[in-house]
Design an enzyme around this catalytic site. Sequence first.
Site, PDB file in Angstrom:
ATOM      1  N   CYS A 185       0.795  -1.250   0.007  1.00  9.37           N
ATOM      2  CA  CYS A 185      -0.108  -0.087  -0.042  1.00  9.37           C
ATOM      3  C   CYS A 185       0.871   1.147   0.064  1.00  9.37           C
ATOM      4  O   CYS A 185       1.589   1.476   1.069  1.00  9.37           O
ATOM      5  CB  CYS A 185      -0.825   0.161   1.294  1.00  9.37           C
ATOM      6  SG  CYS A 185      -1.960   1.423   1.178  1.00  9.37           S
ATOM      7  N   ASP A 238      -9.603   3.462  -5.693  1.00  8.37           N
ATOM      8  CA  ASP A 238      -8.680   4.117  -4.708  1.00  8.37           C
ATOM      9  C   ASP A 238      -8.779   5.678  -5.196  1.00  8.37           C
ATOM     10  O   ASP A 238      -8.903   5.996  -6.575  1.00  8.37           O
ATOM     11  CB  ASP A 238      -7.174   3.804  -5.276  1.00  8.37           C
ATOM     12  CG  ASP A 238      -6.191   4.253  -4.605  1.00  8.37           C
ATOM     13  OD1 ASP A 238      -6.305   5.187  -3.797  1.00  8.37           O
ATOM     14  OD2 ASP A 238      -5.095   3.437  -4.321  1.00  8.37           O
TER      15      ASP A 238
END
Length: 354
Positions: free
Chosen positions: A110, A272
């Site tokens: 991430c 996202d």
Amino acid sequence: MSTVHPPEVRTTDYHTAGEPFRIVDLTAADAPLPCPPGDTVAERRANLLVPGGDGTAPRPGLPHEELRLLLAREPRGHSGMYGGLVVPPDDDGAHFGVVFWHKDGYSTACGHGTLALGAWAVDSGRVAAPDDGDAQVRIDVPSGRVTATVHRAGGRTTGITFRNVPARVTGRGVKADTSLGRAEVDLAHAGACYASLPARSLGLTVDRAALPELVRAAGEIRAALAGHPATLHPDGPLLSGVYGVTLYEELPDTPAGPRQRNVTVFADGQIDRSPCGSGTSARLALLAEDGVLAEGRELTHESVVGTVFTGRIVPGAAGSADGLVTEVTGSSHRTGEHRFTLDPEDTLGTGFRL
């Protein structure tokens, strides 16, 4: 929570380029739970998953899984929530480790979270930093060791640069059938496996109005590529499989290099809000192989909400068969601190997802 009832769960929340990141420090004295078992961060993540399953197959009933559900689902979270469990590092070479979580499970990488963790480590005093200059925060994640360099001026953090594990291209022009036609995607591993394709190749544009179609197409591509050799990682199944699908469009170049807008859809349909940190690393590897991005040039990578990361190839840091070393720069800001509780009489329990 059905298997554990801590009186309180404390979190520190950040956003990186619009994407949330909720931090739970399991190494703190007042941690709501002990750390997941394991000698490394990768082992700790593996122990939270169904044996043989991937990151979207969490092991049900574990206290840590109940904690994830509590923080990721409404009314305390939402379908775009992301976060991390801070755990000990693999060894003394890193400041700490992190197990990343999202609405569907636990990820291997991430980038936006790494940027947030760099800011958090400095803000909390966990890692000393100058008022003017840089501080390096070394973090063990399931896919390896990464570094967040926190840039400071006048006693404030002005940005963070994330150096990822090596990124490598594994597939070109891989075909995937969708309801909008046959897609041809490029695949790259950059801590997680990303499939990239121009949105216009499916008749789509990268904007908010097109998000339902973009999410649907991404899910169909992810399903079509299940088990494809280009999605496999040499270190095993826990790093294999398409994690994110990046649909992008070209924008006019900047003086520093190419510019693109993207939406990355990861896990089981999560959007996202940022340009996607590890996904940007994957794009950098593809652009470098295309000859579009040379050392010394930068990719300006925009998100669907208009926020920006800049990415580059680290000069002289190519890892041969391991791939290219990349850096991604962005900003991260603290949005608040929370003390979450669960009333044992609350019939919603750990919440719900719409």
